[in-house]
Design a protein around this motif. Sequence first.
Motif, PDB file in Angstrom:
ATOM      1  N   LEU A  90       0.825  -1.203   0.000  1.00  0.00           N
ATOM      2  CA  LEU A  90       0.000   0.000   0.000  1.00  0.00           C
ATOM      3  C   LEU A  90       0.857   1.248   0.000  1.00  0.00           C
ATOM      4  O   LEU A  90       1.885   1.315   0.670  1.00  0.00           O
ATOM      5  CB  LEU A  90      -0.911   0.012   1.232  1.00  0.00           C
ATOM      6  CG  LEU A  90      -1.999  -1.059   1.254  1.00  0.00           C
ATOM      7  CD1 LEU A  90      -2.547  -1.249   2.653  1.00  0.00           C
ATOM      8  CD2 LEU A  90      -3.133  -0.677   0.303  1.00  0.00           C
ATOM      9  N   GLY A 105      -3.821   4.361  -1.507  1.00  0.00           N
ATOM     10  CA  GLY A 105      -4.268   3.775  -2.753  1.00  0.00           C
ATOM     11  C   GLY A 105      -4.919   2.424  -2.511  1.00  0.00           C
ATOM     12  O   GLY A 105      -5.027   1.971  -1.366  1.00  0.00           O
ATOM     13  N   GLN A 106      -5.341   1.766  -3.598  1.00  0.00           N
ATOM     14  CA  GLN A 106      -6.013   0.474  -3.494  1.00  0.00           C
ATOM     15  C   GLN A 106      -5.025  -0.680  -3.293  1.00  0.00           C
ATOM     16  O   GLN A 106      -5.429  -1.786  -2.965  1.00  0.00           O
ATOM     17  CB  GLN A 106      -6.853   0.208  -4.746  1.00  0.00           C
ATOM     18  CG  GLN A 106      -8.089   1.084  -4.818  1.00  0.00           C
ATOM     19  CD  GLN A 106      -9.038   0.821  -3.666  1.00  0.00           C
ATOM     20  OE1 GLN A 106      -9.542  -0.279  -3.483  1.00  0.00           O
ATOM     21  NE2 GLN A 106      -9.258   1.832  -2.837  1.00  0.00           N
TER      22      GLN A 106
ATOM     23  N   GLN B  34      -5.016   8.726  13.348  1.00  0.00           N
ATOM     24  CA  GLN B  34      -5.954   8.630  12.236  1.00  0.00           C
ATOM     25  C   GLN B  34      -6.682   7.292  12.320  1.00  0.00           C
ATOM     26  O   GLN B  34      -6.074   6.250  12.605  1.00  0.00           O
ATOM     27  CB  GLN B  34      -5.179   8.747  10.904  1.00  0.00           C
ATOM     28  CG  GLN B  34      -6.013   9.154   9.735  1.00  0.00           C
ATOM     29  CD  GLN B  34      -5.163   9.618   8.541  1.00  0.00           C
ATOM     30  OE1 GLN B  34      -3.969   9.887   8.643  1.00  0.00           O
ATOM     31  NE2 GLN B  34      -5.810   9.701   7.393  1.00  0.00           N
ATOM     32  N   PHE B  36      -8.923   4.523  10.132  1.00  0.00           N
ATOM     33  CA  PHE B  36      -9.155   4.079   8.761  1.00  0.00           C
ATOM     34  C   PHE B  36     -10.154   2.932   8.764  1.00  0.00           C
ATOM     35  O   PHE B  36     -10.319   2.215   9.743  1.00  0.00           O
ATOM     36  CB  PHE B  36      -7.857   3.568   8.121  1.00  0.00           C
ATOM     37  CG  PHE B  36      -6.787   4.594   7.952  1.00  0.00           C
ATOM     38  CD1 PHE B  36      -5.824   4.787   8.942  1.00  0.00           C
ATOM     39  CD2 PHE B  36      -6.703   5.353   6.797  1.00  0.00           C
ATOM     40  CE1 PHE B  36      -4.817   5.716   8.791  1.00  0.00           C
ATOM     41  CE2 PHE B  36      -5.693   6.286   6.632  1.00  0.00           C
ATOM     42  CZ  PHE B  36      -4.754   6.466   7.628  1.00  0.00           C
ATOM     43  N   GLN B  38     -11.001  -0.532   6.286  1.00  0.00           N
ATOM     44  CA  GLN B  38     -10.503  -1.348   5.188  1.00  0.00           C
ATOM     45  C   GLN B  38     -11.501  -2.450   4.883  1.00  0.00           C
ATOM     46  O   GLN B  38     -11.824  -3.258   5.756  1.00  0.00           O
ATOM     47  CB  GLN B  38      -9.126  -1.953   5.503  1.00  0.00           C
ATOM     48  CG  GLN B  38      -8.524  -2.711   4.329  1.00  0.00           C
ATOM     49  CD  GLN B  38      -7.119  -3.215   4.595  1.00  0.00           C
ATOM     50  OE1 GLN B  38      -6.785  -3.581   5.699  1.00  0.00           O
ATOM     51  NE2 GLN B  38      -6.274  -3.249   3.555  1.00  0.00           N
ATOM     52  N   GLY B  41      -9.479  -7.030   0.956  1.00  0.00           N
ATOM     53  CA  GLY B  41      -8.678  -6.951  -0.262  1.00  0.00           C
ATOM     54  C   GLY B  41      -8.531  -5.557  -0.837  1.00  0.00           C
ATOM     55  O   GLY B  41      -7.975  -5.396  -1.933  1.00  0.00           O
ATOM     56  N   LYS B  42      -9.002  -4.568  -0.115  1.00  0.00           N
ATOM     57  CA  LYS B  42      -8.946  -3.198  -0.640  1.00  0.00           C
ATOM     58  C   LYS B  42      -7.946  -2.338   0.127  1.00  0.00           C
ATOM     59  O   LYS B  42      -7.337  -2.778   1.110  1.00  0.00           O
ATOM     60  CB  LYS B  42     -10.345  -2.552  -0.537  1.00  0.00           C
ATOM     61  CG  LYS B  42     -11.417  -3.290  -1.304  1.00  0.00           C
ATOM     62  CD  LYS B  42     -11.169  -3.208  -2.790  1.00  0.00           C
ATOM     63  CE  LYS B  42     -12.198  -3.966  -3.609  1.00  0.00           C
ATOM     64  NZ  LYS B  42     -13.527  -3.367  -3.561  1.00  0.00           N
ATOM     65  N   GLY B  43      -7.796  -1.104  -0.331  1.00  0.00           N
ATOM     66  CA  GLY B  43      -6.935  -0.164   0.367  1.00  0.00           C
ATOM     67  C   GLY B  43      -7.626   0.405   1.597  1.00  0.00           C
ATOM     68  O   GLY B  43      -8.714  -0.035   1.966  1.00  0.00           O
ATOM     69  N   LEU B  44      -6.986   1.391   2.219  1.00  0.00           N
ATOM     70  CA  LEU B  44      -7.520   2.014   3.424  1.00  0.00           C
ATOM     71  C   LEU B  44      -8.263   3.292   3.064  1.00  0.00           C
ATOM     72  O   LEU B  44      -7.785   4.087   2.249  1.00  0.00           O
ATOM     73  CB  LEU B  44      -6.386   2.362   4.383  1.00  0.00           C
ATOM     74  CG  LEU B  44      -5.868   1.264   5.310  1.00  0.00           C
ATOM     75  CD1 LEU B  44      -5.324   0.075   4.541  1.00  0.00           C
ATOM     76  CD2 LEU B  44      -4.812   1.814   6.249  1.00  0.00           C
ATOM     77  N   SER B  46      -9.611   6.737   4.732  1.00  0.00           N
ATOM     78  CA  SER B  46      -9.476   7.579   5.905  1.00  0.00           C
ATOM     79  C   SER B  46     -10.852   7.989   6.421  1.00  0.00           C
ATOM     80  O   SER B  46     -11.703   8.426   5.655  1.00  0.00           O
ATOM     81  CB  SER B  46      -8.658   8.829   5.564  1.00  0.00           C
ATOM     82  OG  SER B  46      -8.576   9.688   6.687  1.00  0.00           O
ATOM     83  N   LEU B  89      -8.950   0.364  11.493  1.00  0.00           N
ATOM     84  CA  LEU B  89      -7.554   0.472  11.918  1.00  0.00           C
ATOM     85  C   LEU B  89      -7.286   1.869  12.457  1.00  0.00           C
ATOM     86  O   LEU B  89      -7.767   2.858  11.903  1.00  0.00           O
ATOM     87  CB  LEU B  89      -6.624   0.217  10.733  1.00  0.00           C
ATOM     88  CG  LEU B  89      -6.663  -1.190  10.150  1.00  0.00           C
ATOM     89  CD1 LEU B  89      -6.477  -1.163   8.657  1.00  0.00           C
ATOM     90  CD2 LEU B  89      -5.585  -2.054  10.791  1.00  0.00           C
ATOM     91  N   PHE B 104       0.581   1.297  12.916  1.00  0.00           N
ATOM     92  CA  PHE B 104      -0.791   0.799  12.929  1.00  0.00           C
ATOM     93  C   PHE B 104      -1.040  -0.210  14.032  1.00  0.00           C
ATOM     94  O   PHE B 104      -0.143  -0.974  14.418  1.00  0.00           O
ATOM     95  CB  PHE B 104      -1.111   0.118  11.591  1.00  0.00           C
ATOM     96  CG  PHE B 104      -1.369   1.057  10.462  1.00  0.00           C
ATOM     97  CD1 PHE B 104      -0.320   1.555   9.710  1.00  0.00           C
ATOM     98  CD2 PHE B 104      -2.662   1.442  10.149  1.00  0.00           C
ATOM     99  CE1 PHE B 104      -0.559   2.427   8.653  1.00  0.00           C
ATOM    100  CE2 PHE B 104      -2.909   2.315   9.095  1.00  0.00           C
ATOM    101  CZ  PHE B 104      -1.853   2.803   8.352  1.00  0.00           C
TER     102      PHE B 104
END
Lengths: 113, 114
Positions: A90, A105-106, B34, B36, B38, B41-44, B46, B89, B104
């Motif tokens: 990431l 990003g993804q 911060q 997040f 998720q 299988g994806k990004g974070l 915010s 997270l 994290f």
Amino acid sequence: KAGVTQTPRYLIKTRGQQVTLSCSPISGHRSVSWYQQTPGQGLQFLFEYFSETQRNKGNFPGRFSGRQFSNSRSEMNVSTLELGDSALYLCASSLNPGTTEAFFGQGTRLTVV
Amino acid sequence: KQEVTQIPAALSVPEGENLVLNCSFTDSAIYNLQWFRQDPGKGLTSLLLIQSSQREQTSGRLNASLDKSSGRSTLYIAASQPGDSATYLCAVSGVDNQGGKLIFGQGTELSVKP
């Protein structure tokens, strides 16, 4: 406004090969950081770049390297791939490191076989 | 060395319930914290950023608080919905030249049942 773009989204590589991942930050953001996410270790910091300079590096072997270009785009490279390098990589961008919100990003899903 | 812990690791609640996720950190020298979200299988994504000088931040049904001196933050989700199901997270950023490095927690996996 475009978000953080990572390419490619998926990669399958063989042990011993090398790989390069790319990250384009949000326009105007000069700080880019990289993280490795695995089920066992969670999210771990790899490195951070600001204005083309590496400011911080995580506890990863020298096979992991990166750079940042003058347009703030960043690449990370992993050489001599090992099975344990399989992970979601990431990238995050922010205006200023640490003091402003980080956007992710993804990710790139790397599988080493 | 900064360590971030999130409790519980997993949580399952019925739709409509209010809930609290916890995050603790060992070093109070932080720039910000911060939260997040998720999806698998994806990004974070915010959710909220709290600067070290702030006590809380709100966005819609979400409210995050920060007690820097005790090393704690909570994320309150009101009137939970099935679409809230995800892993949450928290991350803290260090100060000075460690500012761009996020540490994290392991996350809380939330499941909201219809």
